[in-house]
Design a protein around this motif. Structure first.
Motif, short mmCIF file in Angstrom:
data_model
loop_
_atom_site.label_atom_id
_atom_site.label_comp_id
_atom_site.label_asym_id
_atom_site.label_seq_id
_atom_site.Cartn_x
_atom_site.Cartn_y
_atom_site.Cartn_z
N ASP A 1 2.23 13.20 -12.63
CA ASP A 1 1.30 12.35 -12.57
C ASP A 1 1.06 11.63 -11.35
N VAL A 2 -0.26 11.03 -10.98
CA VAL A 2 -0.27 10.29 -9.77
C VAL A 2 -0.49 8.96 -10.47
N ARG A 3 0.25 7.84 -9.54
CA ARG A 3 0.15 6.67 -10.04
C ARG A 3 -0.68 5.74 -8.99
N VAL A 4 -1.18 4.78 -9.23
CA VAL A 4 -1.91 3.80 -8.22
C VAL A 4 -1.62 2.32 -8.48
N MET A 5 -1.78 1.65 -7.08
CA MET A 5 -1.62 0.47 -7.14
C MET A 5 -2.25 -0.28 -6.17
N THR A 6 -2.77 -1.58 -6.09
CA THR A 6 -3.47 -2.27 -5.18
C THR A 6 -2.80 -3.40 -4.79
N ARG A 7 -3.10 -3.64 -3.40
CA ARG A 7 -2.39 -4.77 -2.88
C ARG A 7 -3.64 -5.46 -1.85
N GLN A 8 -3.54 -6.81 -1.99
CA GLN A 8 -4.21 -7.55 -1.15
C GLN A 8 -3.50 -7.98 0.18
N SER A 9 -4.01 -7.82 1.21
CA SER A 9 -3.30 -8.10 2.56
C SER A 9 -4.18 -9.08 3.31
N MET A 10 -3.48 -10.25 3.51
CA MET A 10 -4.06 -11.36 4.22
C MET A 10 -3.22 -12.08 5.06
N ASP A 11 -3.38 -12.28 6.34
CA ASP A 11 -2.62 -12.89 7.31
C ASP A 11 -1.18 -12.32 7.42
N ASP A 12 -0.91 -10.83 7.08
CA ASP A 12 0.08 -10.22 7.03
C ASP A 12 0.15 -9.35 8.39
N PRO A 13 1.21 -9.81 9.29
CA PRO A 13 1.44 -9.02 10.39
C PRO A 13 1.68 -7.57 10.29
N GLY A 14 0.94 -6.66 11.14
CA GLY A 14 1.25 -5.23 11.16
C GLY A 14 0.40 -4.26 9.92
N ARG A 15 -0.63 -5.31 9.39
CA ARG A 15 -1.25 -4.70 8.54
C ARG A 15 -2.67 -5.43 8.38
N PRO A 16 -3.60 -4.51 8.20
CA PRO A 16 -5.09 -4.93 8.45
C PRO A 16 -5.35 -5.90 7.09
N PRO A 17 -6.23 -6.90 7.35
CA PRO A 17 -6.69 -7.72 6.21
C PRO A 17 -7.61 -7.11 5.40
N SER A 18 -7.24 -6.71 4.07
CA SER A 18 -7.99 -6.02 3.40
C SER A 18 -7.53 -5.70 1.86
N ILE A 19 -8.21 -4.77 1.28
CA ILE A 19 -7.72 -4.36 0.20
C ILE A 19 -7.16 -3.25 0.28
N VAL A 20 -5.67 -2.62 -0.10
CA VAL A 20 -5.25 -1.44 0.16
C VAL A 20 -5.07 -0.81 -1.20
#
Length: 222
Positions: A27-46
């Motif tokens: 099974d493939v499982r998915v999850m979304t994360r919202q990234s804002m003001d997080d050093p080392g990660r682009p500001p975006s929906i991942v």
């Protein structure tokens, strides 16, 4: 990158996995994360996607196969079947598998794109984690800037020994977890599209099939 990878694929009360299929196997499982003001990660929906499956191959063999740049074109769809070269190698422990590598695909359409890879192994588990990185960002690190502010989306593999196997970590089967992260949209308030889900689902499914095929052929040859 291993720490970042593990943190991003760990579920919580606010970030839960959703199963894409109900077959029960791979099974493939998915999850979304919202990234804002997080050093080392682009500001975006991942968008994160992951699956786990069993391989009748010793963990050490799976680890060596996945971390070796010479076999990367056998499973990495983004390498376009081209040769992958190791441009830099930094040891990170006594075991030869514990290292950080800078890779480049000779057949890539994006000549300015590099792959930063970290591999580590011990008696409990092995990891091969990597992230695309452009040359401009790499130069920023090389001149002494803070690497925590270079945006990375690490994807990769966690390899565990099949506890049902006999012998040491070099024998028995393996439980392999594959997890990918893709940038859905640079706007943190963007909506998740079905196209993004389909893309990452196809990517992970193709990668799994390529790994199974390559290691099955390898085992027969041995």
């Amino acid at each position: 990158m291993v720490i970042s990878f593990c943190a991003r694929v760990s579920a919580s009360t606010t970030h839960t996995w959703t199963t894409l299929s109900g077959t029960g196997a791979d099974d493939v499982r998915v999850m979304t994360r919202q990234s804002m003001d997080d050093p080392g990660r682009p500001p975006s929906i991942v968008l994160n996607a992951a699956t786990s499956f069993w391989l009748p191959v010793p963990p050490k063999r799976v680890f060596e196969f996945l971390r070796d740049e010479n076999s990367r074109n056998e499973w990495d769809i983004l390498s376009n079947g081209g040769i992958v070269q190791e441009m830099a190698h930094i040891a990170n422990g006594r075991d030869i598998g514990n290292c950080v590598s800078l890779l480049r695909s000779a057949n890539s359409s994006q000549s300015n794109m590099l792959i930063l890879q970290e591999s580590c192994t011990d008696q409990t588990a092995s990891f091969v984690i990597y992230a695309p990185m452009d040359i401009v960002a790499m130069n920023v690190v090389l001149i002494g800037s803070d690497p925590d502010y270079v945006a990375l989306l690490p994807s990769g593999f966690a390899i565990l020994q099949d506890r049902g196997g006999m012998g040491d970590s070099g024998s028995g089967g393996s439980l392999l977890t594959v997890a990918f992260q893709i940038l859905v949209d640079s706007a943190p308030t963007a909506k998740l599209s079905l196209g993004s889900v389909a893309t990452i689902n196809n990517l992970i499914a193709c990668t799994v099939e390529r790994i199974k095929a390559a290691l099955s052929c390898d085992e027969f040859l041995v």
